[in-house]
Design a protein around this motif. Sequence first.
Motif, PDB file in Angstrom:
ATOM      1  N   VAL A  32       7.939 -16.290  90.680  1.00 12.31           N
ATOM      2  CA  VAL A  32       8.830 -15.864  91.769  1.00 12.31           C
ATOM      3  C   VAL A  32       9.691 -14.687  91.313  1.00 12.31           C
ATOM      4  CG1 VAL A  32      10.842 -16.553  93.138  1.00 12.31           C
ATOM      5  CG2 VAL A  32       8.852 -18.068  92.980  1.00 12.31           C
ATOM      6  N   VAL A  33      10.246 -14.767  90.108  1.00 12.61           N
ATOM      7  CA  VAL A  33      11.038 -13.648  89.576  1.00 12.61           C
ATOM      8  C   VAL A  33      10.183 -12.391  89.492  1.00 12.61           C
ATOM      9  CG1 VAL A  33      12.211 -12.780  87.517  1.00 12.61           C
ATOM     10  CG2 VAL A  33      12.677 -15.096  88.325  1.00 12.61           C
ATOM     11  N   ALA A  34       8.951 -12.538  89.020  1.00 10.44           N
ATOM     12  CA  ALA A  34       8.046 -11.392  88.923  1.00 10.44           C
ATOM     13  C   ALA A  34       7.733 -10.824  90.304  1.00 10.44           C
ATOM     14  CB  ALA A  34       6.757 -11.811  88.222  1.00 10.44           C
ATOM     15  N   ALA A  35       7.536 -11.694  91.285  1.00  6.32           N
ATOM     16  CA  ALA A  35       7.221 -11.232  92.634  1.00  6.32           C
ATOM     17  C   ALA A  35       8.400 -10.493  93.254  1.00  6.32           C
ATOM     18  CB  ALA A  35       6.815 -12.410  93.518  1.00  6.32           C
ATOM     19  N   ARG A  36       9.615 -10.980  93.026  1.00  5.01           N
ATOM     20  CA  ARG A  36      10.787 -10.280  93.562  1.00  5.01           C
ATOM     21  C   ARG A  36      10.921  -8.893  92.937  1.00  5.01           C
ATOM     22  NH1 ARG A  36      15.904 -13.469  95.853  1.00  5.01           N
ATOM     23  NH2 ARG A  36      16.524 -11.295  95.945  1.00  5.01           N
ATOM     24  N   ALA A  37      10.652  -8.802  91.645  1.00  2.00           N
ATOM     25  CA  ALA A  37      10.723  -7.503  90.984  1.00  2.00           C
ATOM     26  C   ALA A  37       9.645  -6.570  91.518  1.00  2.00           C
ATOM     27  CB  ALA A  37      10.578  -7.670  89.470  1.00  2.00           C
ATOM     28  N   VAL A  44       5.211  -4.367  99.210  1.00  2.00           N
ATOM     29  CA  VAL A  44       4.589  -5.654  99.553  1.00  2.00           C
ATOM     30  C   VAL A  44       3.105  -5.703  99.196  1.00  2.00           C
ATOM     31  CG1 VAL A  44       6.251  -6.067 101.400  1.00  2.00           C
ATOM     32  CG2 VAL A  44       4.087  -4.907 101.925  1.00  2.00           C
ATOM     33  N   GLY A  45       2.553  -4.639  98.649  1.00  2.00           N
ATOM     34  CA  GLY A  45       1.121  -4.588  98.402  1.00  2.00           C
ATOM     35  C   GLY A  45       0.706  -4.955  96.994  1.00  2.00           C
ATOM     36  N   PHE A  46       1.388  -5.885  96.353  1.00  2.00           N
ATOM     37  CA  PHE A  46       1.032  -6.243  94.988  1.00  2.00           C
ATOM     38  C   PHE A  46      -0.147  -7.220  94.967  1.00  2.00           C
ATOM     39  CE2 PHE A  46       4.768  -8.900  96.176  1.00  2.00           C
ATOM     40  CZ  PHE A  46       4.144 -10.139  96.220  1.00  2.00           C
ATOM     41  N   SER A  47      -0.743  -7.375  93.783  1.00  2.00           N
ATOM     42  CA  SER A  47      -1.882  -8.283  93.604  1.00  2.00           C
ATOM     43  C   SER A  47      -1.473  -9.492  92.772  1.00  2.00           C
ATOM     44  CB  SER A  47      -3.035  -7.561  92.897  1.00  2.00           C
ATOM     45  OG  SER A  47      -2.664  -7.264  91.553  1.00  2.00           O
ATOM     46  N   ALA A  48      -2.300 -10.530  92.811  1.00  2.00           N
ATOM     47  CA  ALA A  48      -2.051 -11.711  91.982  1.00  2.00           C
ATOM     48  C   ALA A  48      -2.080 -11.348  90.496  1.00  2.00           C
ATOM     49  CB  ALA A  48      -3.087 -12.786  92.288  1.00  2.00           C
ATOM     50  N   HIS A  49      -2.999 -10.469  90.094  1.00  3.40           N
ATOM     51  CA  HIS A  49      -3.077 -10.059  88.692  1.00  3.40           C
ATOM     52  C   HIS A  49      -1.791  -9.350  88.257  1.00  3.40           C
ATOM     53  CE1 HIS A  49      -7.359 -10.885  89.321  1.00  3.40           C
ATOM     54  NE2 HIS A  49      -7.466 -10.923  88.002  1.00  3.40           N
ATOM     55  N   GLU A  50      -1.236  -8.522  89.143  1.00  5.24           N
ATOM     56  CA  GLU A  50       0.017  -7.819  88.824  1.00  5.24           C
ATOM     57  C   GLU A  50       1.157  -8.806  88.612  1.00  5.24           C
ATOM     58  OE1 GLU A  50       3.130  -4.820  88.640  1.00  5.24           O
ATOM     59  OE2 GLU A  50       1.008  -4.906  88.122  1.00  5.24           O
ATOM     60  N   ILE A  51       1.263  -9.807  89.484  1.00  2.72           N
ATOM     61  CA  ILE A  51       2.355 -10.779  89.369  1.00  2.72           C
ATOM     62  C   ILE A  51       2.173 -11.640  88.122  1.00  2.72           C
ATOM     63  CG2 ILE A  51       3.527 -12.716  90.480  1.00  2.72           C
ATOM     64  CD1 ILE A  51       3.889  -9.909  91.773  1.00  2.72           C
ATOM     65  N   ALA A  52       0.944 -12.068  87.855  1.00 11.72           N
ATOM     66  CA  ALA A  52       0.690 -12.866  86.651  1.00 11.72           C
ATOM     67  C   ALA A  52       1.045 -12.071  85.390  1.00 11.72           C
ATOM     68  CB  ALA A  52      -0.764 -13.306  86.629  1.00 11.72           C
ATOM     69  N   ARG A  53       0.668 -10.801  85.370  1.00 12.76           N
ATOM     70  CA  ARG A  53       0.987  -9.958  84.213  1.00 12.76           C
ATOM     71  C   ARG A  53       2.491  -9.844  84.023  1.00 12.76           C
ATOM     72  NH1 ARG A  53       2.805  -5.223  83.262  1.00 12.76           N
ATOM     73  NH2 ARG A  53       2.841  -4.596  85.460  1.00 12.76           N
ATOM     74  N   ARG A  54       3.209  -9.584  85.106  1.00 13.86           N
ATOM     75  CA  ARG A  54       4.663  -9.459  85.015  1.00 13.86           C
ATOM     76  C   ARG A  54       5.314 -10.771  84.563  1.00 13.86           C
ATOM     77  NH1 ARG A  54       7.549  -5.491  88.282  1.00 13.86           N
ATOM     78  NH2 ARG A  54       6.147  -3.857  89.029  1.00 13.86           N
ATOM     79  N   SER A  68      -1.121 -19.330  97.685  1.00  6.88           N
ATOM     80  CA  SER A  68      -1.842 -18.081  97.958  1.00  6.88           C
ATOM     81  C   SER A  68      -0.896 -16.924  97.702  1.00  6.88           C
ATOM     82  CB  SER A  68      -2.335 -18.029  99.409  1.00  6.88           C
ATOM     83  OG  SER A  68      -1.233 -17.927 100.301  1.00  6.88           O
ATOM     84  N   LEU A  69      -1.480 -15.731  97.560  1.00  3.53           N
ATOM     85  CA  LEU A  69      -0.657 -14.535  97.388  1.00  3.53           C
ATOM     86  C   LEU A  69       0.232 -14.318  98.604  1.00  3.53           C
ATOM     87  CD1 LEU A  69      -0.082 -12.106  95.534  1.00  3.53           C
ATOM     88  CD2 LEU A  69      -1.907 -10.875  96.731  1.00  3.53           C
ATOM     89  N   GLU A  70      -0.318 -14.558  99.794  1.00  2.00           N
ATOM     90  CA  GLU A  70       0.464 -14.403 101.019  1.00  2.00           C
ATOM     91  C   GLU A  70       1.634 -15.382 101.054  1.00  2.00           C
ATOM     92  OE1 GLU A  70      -0.853 -15.779 105.084  1.00  2.00           O
ATOM     93  OE2 GLU A  70      -0.974 -13.612 105.406  1.00  2.00           O
ATOM     94  N   ALA A  71       1.398 -16.624 100.593  1.00  2.00           N
ATOM     95  CA  ALA A  71       2.482 -17.623 100.576  1.00  2.00           C
ATOM     96  C   ALA A  71       3.604 -17.188  99.641  1.00  2.00           C
ATOM     97  CB  ALA A  71       1.936 -18.983 100.143  1.00  2.00           C
ATOM     98  N   LEU A  72       3.252 -16.602  98.496  1.00  2.00           N
ATOM     99  CA  LEU A  72       4.277 -16.126  97.563  1.00  2.00           C
ATOM    100  C   LEU A  72       5.067 -14.984  98.180  1.00  2.00           C
ATOM    101  CD1 LEU A  72       5.615 -16.075  94.780  1.00  2.00           C
ATOM    102  CD2 LEU A  72       3.746 -14.601  93.993  1.00  2.00           C
TER     103      LEU A  72
END
Length: 211
Positions: A32-37, A44-54, A68-72
């Motif tokens: 969640v912290v990574a997704a907010r960043a 809003v166009g990030f990927s699951a791989h980007e969030i996992a990496r962060r 899901s990515l949309e749910a996040l």
Amino acid sequence: MDQPRTTVDRLLADASGRRPRADARRNVERLVVAARAAVAEVGVGFSAHEIARRAGVGVGTFYRRIPSLEALLESVLLEVLDEIADVADRAADDPDPWHGLCAFAVAYVRLRAESCGISEALGGACEDLLAQRLEDLRERVRRLVERAQSAGAMRTDIAWQDVPFLFAAAATGGRTIGLQAGGQQWERNLHIVLDGLRAPRPSPLPGTPPA
């Protein structure tokens, strides 16, 4: 039964009612912290791989812990819009209607200026996910504007619907026609906008002009 109040709780909730393991919760918190960043920096166009990496986790962990990515994305945007709504509610409780409107404006425009994804969301991206929150936010802005107008602090020839566009315009980019924005450019823009909305006296501008 109470609805989950935080983004992490919302994402961890399942029909079984089982309490998630501590490590599972920590991983969701990191995601969640990574997704907010990511929302703030890239939109809003990030990927699951980007969030996992962060977040410093594997993409497999992402898919085990996040529906899901949309749910996040939806959960993160809803959390931020709920924070904006809380600011608007505190502004509505301010005994000085003009001060309340200005306090909301500063928080709102700062968020638009500093978060690429929130600016996109408020501009219409993900509208199908956020329709109710955006409707609630429109109602809050209307009340703040009409309260300031009723108090004689704001021009009455301006419709409340004008105000969100004016606030959005204050959240400028960093460059235009070869000019570089000053360090407090959005604040200067907003002060000019608010002075244009205010019934009597203008206020001093912060920062320095663009270079």
